[in-house]
Design an enzyme around this catalytic site. Structure first.
Site, PDB file in Angstrom:
ATOM      1  CE  LYS A   1      -6.872  -3.201   4.673  1.00  0.00           C
ATOM      2  NZ  LYS A   1      -5.464  -4.392   5.625  1.00  0.00           N
TER       3      LYS A   1
ATOM      4  NE  ARG B   1      -1.970  -1.384   3.389  1.00  0.00           N
ATOM      5  CZ  ARG B   1      -1.885  -0.782   4.171  1.00  0.00           C
ATOM      6  NH1 ARG B   1      -1.809   0.895   4.005  1.00  0.00           N
ATOM      7  NH2 ARG B   1      -0.885  -1.189   5.585  1.00  0.00           N
TER       8      ARG B   1
ATOM      9  CG  ASP C   1       2.584 -21.194  23.152  1.00  0.00           C
ATOM     10  OD1 ASP C   1       1.816 -22.146  24.111  1.00  0.00           O
ATOM     11  OD2 ASP C   1       3.618 -21.496  22.777  1.00  0.00           O
TER      12      ASP C   1
ATOM     13  CG  HIS D   1      -6.821  -3.325  10.136  1.00  0.00           C
ATOM     14  ND1 HIS D   1      -5.587  -2.638  10.431  1.00  0.00           N
ATOM     15  CD2 HIS D   1      -7.031  -3.593   9.272  1.00  0.00           C
ATOM     16  CE1 HIS D   1      -4.943  -3.418   9.120  1.00  0.00           C
ATOM     17  NE2 HIS D   1      -5.597  -4.406   8.635  1.00  0.00           N
TER      18      HIS D   1
ATOM     19  CG  ASP E   1      -7.045  -6.934   6.419  1.00  0.00           C
ATOM     20  OD1 ASP E   1      -6.541  -7.212   7.135  1.00  0.00           O
ATOM     21  OD2 ASP E   1      -7.502  -6.419   5.812  1.00  0.00           O
TER      22      ASP E   1
ATOM     23  CG  ASN F   1       3.494  -6.172   1.754  1.00  0.00           C
ATOM     24  OD1 ASN F   1       2.934  -6.768   2.587  1.00  0.00           O
ATOM     25  ND2 ASN F   1       2.452  -4.914   1.190  1.00  0.00           N
ATOM     26  CB  SER F   2       5.435 -12.530  -0.822  1.00  0.00           C
ATOM     27  OG  SER F   2       5.573 -13.375  -0.048  1.00  0.00           O
ATOM     28  NE  ARG F   3      -0.041  -8.731   2.710  1.00  0.00           N
ATOM     29  CZ  ARG F   3      -0.651  -8.434   3.664  1.00  0.00           C
ATOM     30  NH1 ARG F   3      -1.758  -8.670   4.209  1.00  0.00           N
ATOM     31  NH2 ARG F   3       0.217  -7.502   4.567  1.00  0.00           N
TER      32      ARG F   3
ATOM     33  CB  SER G   1      -0.728  -3.402   7.874  1.00  0.00           C
ATOM     34  OG  SER G   1      -1.505  -2.565   8.181  1.00  0.00           O
ATOM     35  CB  ALA G   2       3.012  -7.084   8.342  1.00  0.00           C
ATOM     36  CB  CYS G   3       1.246  -6.374  14.063  1.00  0.00           C
ATOM     37  SG  CYS G   3       1.925  -4.735  13.777  1.00  0.00           S
TER      38      CYS G   3
ATOM     39  CE1 TYR H   1       0.944  -6.688  -2.614  1.00  0.00           C
ATOM     40  CE2 TYR H   1      -0.194  -4.582  -1.601  1.00  0.00           C
ATOM     41  CZ  TYR H   1       0.205  -5.988  -1.591  1.00  0.00           C
ATOM     42  OH  TYR H   1       0.810  -6.578  -0.391  1.00  0.00           O
ATOM     43  N   GLY H   2      -2.338  -5.562  -4.693  1.00  0.00           N
ATOM     44  CA  GLY H   2      -3.533  -6.154  -3.466  1.00  0.00           C
ATOM     45  C   GLY H   2      -4.304  -4.566  -2.777  1.00  0.00           C
TER      46      GLY H   2
END
Ligand code: GTP
Ligand code: SPV
Ligand code: MN
Length: 597
Positions: free
Chosen positions: A208, A71, A506, A228, A279, A378-380, A250-252, A199-200
């Site tokens: 989004k 993004r 866990d 989100h 998401d 960031n490949s998906r 994002s990505a967390c 891209y995405g």
């Protein structure tokens, strides 16, 4: 041939086609035959690569342009008539100026190409939560992704009928020119224009752009929330299921938490975790029981590939073994499959990297992942929700699921403890507003920089962030039985920079404390930032290398670093501007006073 006689739809398409000048217009009907024909066509031009049909049935690989892999927040605009309505955290452009600037870029951008018309629904077609959109695009990749990520086809047009109430999305790859890439939202016109990207999140306009930026604007007007957030259900041994929403940037870790497999200790007792969403959550108050209900408006997962493996997220891995589009991962030529960093310890020796070049895994350098990795960080994968082994049976329930807890979380090496609980809805909204997290590869720009990311929505609020805070507070007055609000951090590190908490499956141990708190089953200790577990109440049964002292360490609240944070929050609130509600300032002052007491 047009699939509707809706005049609003047809007039708008005529207008957009007159500007973009496609050679041809094709309506996407949602049929498998049409999708298959498009896949074949994309393979014939190299836009898609068909993967090994035995090992990865109906799976494809796509590579975006090298400069177009995430993004682009600095090229994303909210265009409201008044600048104050967009606020300082978003980029603003005057709608007239933006339309005119982008009209130049769109003019003739589809000539020699086909315009695809994608009628889609966010949430279940015909349900009270559902909102409809039409995306016009010149990209088959976009069509095939939207077919997975949303509910597409003629039934959407039937549900829309002759109404003009739909989100008008226009996308063109144009020349993929990064200098002229724009992702623009016109919330006052229900319109999204995206140009020069493939891209995405920049181009799958249902995600989004619509389900967060436009929907958050609509939610404020209409009294609901677009967030989100993942949605998951924890099923107890007696069959009762409690639902949690969690907002991480994002990505967390949303996809990972949503699909977690409970540790053996819990599995043996009969606990299960079910995924409703990974998401985005749309949340509404149910007038019958006064609880907040959530639906996942999407129909698939656009998940981060690197780090996904048999141990970290077997459910995601399983979900991607069929009907999946991989974007910017590494291509293993030996068996025509895919690979990414963190999948296993056997990088392919005969491979093409995400840039489309011959790849030498021995040159991998952790300090320069983008240039040396096989798969882009960031490949998906784009995968169908219905292929997920832990998909909740409530996934298609149009009423949604009742939410017991809302969990905020960021990627913080220090400061934020493993978990804490807010003291009220107002205090919990404040906790969300002061979230911070290290930036990730999901957005273009530097990685690993701590920035404030309220409710994990910094890049996704479609209006003034101060008004968004006020909306959170006002929702509190609308929910008779509100969820309890928590904050977690899986990412505290030791002095060598290693994660202290094992994370992944866990994390269930923390979720169980959270749900116990919601049920009033466990005590807590009050600290200046909120309630913290007693260390012995976090179950460490069966955990290797984690002792009660590790938990104590993870739960410490260091007043000095929190006071540093308070200063940072003050300047962030100032940046948000004069629409930050007084209640948030009151909460901040009270936090500071408690830390100094
Ligand atoms: P978006 O799709 O960008 O919104 O991201 P997301 O929030 O769904 O993130 P995702 O679950 O895909 O996780 C992103 C990265 O964080 C992956 O590389 C994961 O391996 C890593 N990750 C996820 N959960 C944990 C965790 O509990 N601990 C640690 N250390 N890493 C995690
Ligand atoms: C995110 O960046 O939060 C994503 C991926 O979920 S994208 O769809 O590109 O926004
Ligand atoms: Mn996301």
């Amino acid at each position: 041939m047009a699939l509707t006689s809706n005049k609003f739809v047809l007039d708008w398409i005529d207008e957009m086609a007159a500007m973009t000048k496609p050679d041809d217009i094709v309506w996407i009907d949602g049929s498998e035959e049409q999708a298959e024909a498009l896949r074949k066509q994309a393979c014939s031009t190299g836009e898609l690569i068909k993967l090994n049909e035995e090992l990865l049935p109906n799976c494809y690989l796509h590579r975006t342009a090298v400069n177009d892999v995430a993004r682009v927040e600095d090229r994303t605009f909210i265009c409201t008539t008044k600048k104050e309505d967009t606020g300082n955290i978003n980029n603003w452009m005057d709608p007239k100026e933006c339309y005119s600037k982008l009209t130049k870029l769109f003019t003739g951008s589809m000539s020699g190409r086909t315009m695809y018309v994608i009628p889609y629904s966010m949430s279940i077609v015909g349900s009270p939560f559902a909102k409809y959109g039409i995306e016009l695009t010149d990209s088959i990749y976009v069509v095939l992704n939207m077919l997975i990520m949303t509910r597409v086809g003629t039934d959407v047009l039937e549900a829309l009928g002759d109404s003009g109430d739909f989100i008008k999305g226009l996308h063109s790859k144009a020349q993929l020119d990064a200098e002229n890439r724009y992702i623009c939202h016109f919330p006052e016109d229900n319109t999204i224009w995206s140009v020069n990207s493939g891209y995405g999140g920049n181009v799958l306009l249902g995600k989004k752009c619509f389900a967060l930026r436009i929907a958050s604007y609509l939610g404020r007007k209409e009294g609901w929330m677009a967030e989100h957030m993942l949605i998951l259900g924890v099923e107890y041994p007696d069959g009762d299921t409690k639902y949690i929403c969690a907002a991480f940037p994002s990505a967390c870790g949303k996809t990972n938490l949503a699909m977690l497999i409970p540790p053996e200790y819990y599995r043996n007792k009969g606990y299960k975790v079910w995924t409703v969403g990974d998401d985005i959550a749309w949340l509404r108050v149910n007038p019958e029981d006064g609880k907040l209900y959530a639906v996942n408006p999407e129909n698939g997962f656009f998940g981060v590939a690197p780090g996904t493996n048999e141990k970290s997220n077997p459910n995601a891995l399983h979900t991607t073994t069929k009907d999946t589009i991989f974007t910017n991962v590494c291509h293993n030529l030996d068996n025509n499959t895919v690979w990414w960093e963190g999948l296993d310890n056997n990088p392919p020796t005969n491979a093409i990297n995400w840039k489309g070049e011959v790849w030498d895994y021995r040159k991998y350098d952790k300090a320069d992942k983008v240039n040396t990795s096989g798969a882009h960080p960031n490949s998906r994968f784009t995968a169908k929700a219905t292929n997920c082994p832990c998909l909740s049976k409530e996934f298609n329930n149009p009423a949604g699921v009742p939410i017991s807890a809302i969990v905020f979380g960021g990627r913080r090496a220090k400061t934020a403890p493993l978990v804490y609980q807010s003291t009220s809805w107002q205090n919990g909204s404040f906790v969300g507003s002061i979230m911070a997290s290290e930036t990730t590869a999901a957005a273009a720009g530097a990685v690993g920089v701590v920035r404030r990311d309220p409710m994990a929505m910094r890049p996704f609020v479609g209006y003034n962030m101060g008004d968004y805070f006020a909306h959170w507070l006002s929702m509190g007055n609308m929910i008779p039985n509100p969820p309890k609000i928590f904050h977690v951090n899986w990412f505290r590190t030791d002095n060598e920079g290693n994660f202290i908490w094992p994370g992944f499956g866990d994390n269930m141990r923390v979720l169980m404390w959270i749900l116990d708190r919601c049920a009033g089953k466990v005590d807590a200790e009050i600290t200046p930032i909120g309630y913290i577990p007693k260390a012995e109440d976090i179950c460490i049964e069966g955990l290797d290398g984690v002792t009660i002292d590790t938990i104590r360490d993870l739960l410490t609240v260091d007043k000095a670093s929190w006071l540093e944070d308070v200063e940072n929050i003050k300047s962030f609130y100032k940046q948000v501007g004069d629409r930050v509600p007084q209640a948030m300032y009151d909460e901040l002052a009270a936090l500071e006073a408690r830390l100094k007491a």
